[in-house]
Design a protein around this motif. Structure first.
Motif, mmCIF file in Angstrom:
data_model
loop_
_atom_site.group_PDB
_atom_site.id
_atom_site.type_symbol
_atom_site.label_atom_id
_atom_site.label_comp_id
_atom_site.label_asym_id
_atom_site.label_seq_id
_atom_site.Cartn_x
_atom_site.Cartn_y
_atom_site.Cartn_z
ATOM 1 N N ALA A 1 31.713 38.508 46.169
ATOM 2 C CA ALA A 1 32.459 37.241 46.120
ATOM 3 C C ALA A 1 32.782 36.862 44.671
ATOM 4 C CB ALA A 1 31.659 36.128 46.797
ATOM 5 N N ASP A 2 31.812 37.037 43.771
ATOM 6 C CA ASP A 2 32.066 36.758 42.351
ATOM 7 C C ASP A 2 33.183 37.652 41.821
ATOM 8 O OD1 ASP A 2 30.018 34.845 42.159
ATOM 9 O OD2 ASP A 2 28.523 36.351 41.591
ATOM 10 N N ARG A 3 33.146 38.915 42.187
ATOM 11 C CA ARG A 3 34.176 39.853 41.728
ATOM 12 C C ARG A 3 35.563 39.475 42.275
ATOM 13 N NH1 ARG A 3 29.714 43.061 42.324
ATOM 14 N NH2 ARG A 3 29.097 44.206 40.462
ATOM 15 N N ARG A 4 35.600 39.025 43.521
ATOM 16 C CA ARG A 4 36.886 38.589 44.098
ATOM 17 C C ARG A 4 37.425 37.389 43.316
ATOM 18 N NH1 ARG A 4 34.194 39.202 49.102
ATOM 19 N NH2 ARG A 4 34.162 36.946 49.389
ATOM 20 N N ILE A 5 36.539 36.434 43.017
ATOM 21 C CA ILE A 5 36.952 35.258 42.241
ATOM 22 C C ILE A 5 37.484 35.698 40.880
ATOM 23 C CG2 ILE A 5 36.143 33.190 41.047
ATOM 24 C CD1 ILE A 5 34.059 32.893 43.357
ATOM 25 N N LEU A 6 36.749 36.566 40.196
ATOM 26 C CA LEU A 6 37.158 37.007 38.858
ATOM 27 C C LEU A 6 38.483 37.770 38.887
ATOM 28 C CD1 LEU A 6 33.732 38.077 37.326
ATOM 29 C CD2 LEU A 6 35.105 36.051 36.750
ATOM 30 N N ARG A 7 38.683 38.605 39.901
ATOM 31 C CA ARG A 7 39.962 39.319 40.027
ATOM 32 C C ARG A 7 41.118 38.325 40.174
ATOM 33 N NH1 ARG A 7 36.976 43.328 42.795
ATOM 34 N NH2 ARG A 7 37.282 42.311 44.797
#
Length: 151
Positions: free
Chosen positions: A5-11
């Motif tokens: 989820a963090d990676r999706r937000i950062l992308r």
């Protein structure tokens, strides 16, 4: 440290830094509250460092870009610090990097034209402290420039 989820937000954040928390949440498949809490946590942890405007300096009339490779007098104990402190004061110096090796520093410099660059070079670059050698590389084109991180 980061989950999917963090990676999706950062992308999504890298793709559109001006997006609202609601837009980021929707694109990341999260609720707005959850998304905002995760963004705040990543800011507190220093993962998200800043949100900034990227200004196209060429659109403002700066047409010349030069990389200056600089060798410093390493017999002077504070050569790096004193050089960097003075180089920071030159508005046309957009970037200062230091290295280990034969080249000690690199300055990224912009100018409106060659006459302006010559003025910057002679009056502000050459007087910088502790320079023993300097090599100028005129930029022709930028093939790739991307600050986004592969996530």
């Amino acid at each position: 440290m980061l989950d999917d989820a963090d990676r999706r937000i950062l992308r999504q954040y890298q793709a559109d830094p001006a997006a609202s928390a609601a837009q980021l949440a929707e694109r990341s498949g999260l609720t707005q509250a959850t998304c905002w809490r995760r963004i705040e946590r990543m800011q507190e942890q220093g993962i998200i460092h800043a949100t900034r405007a990227v200004i196209n300096w060429q659109a403002l009339g700066y047409e010349v870009e030069v990389s200056l490779r600089i060798t410093l007098d390493k017999t002077q104990p504070r050569a790096f610090e004193e050089f960097a402190a003075e180089a920071r004061k030159i508005p046309e110096v957009l970037e200062i990097q230091t290295f280990l090796g034969q080249v000690d520093a690199r300055l990224g410099v912009i100018a409106r034209d060659m006459l302006h660059y010559q003025e910057i070079y002679r009056s502000r670059i050459l007087p910088l402290p502790h320079i023993t050698d300097l090599d100028a590389l005129m930029h022709i084109s930028r093939i790739k420039y991307d600050e986004s991180v592969p996530l």
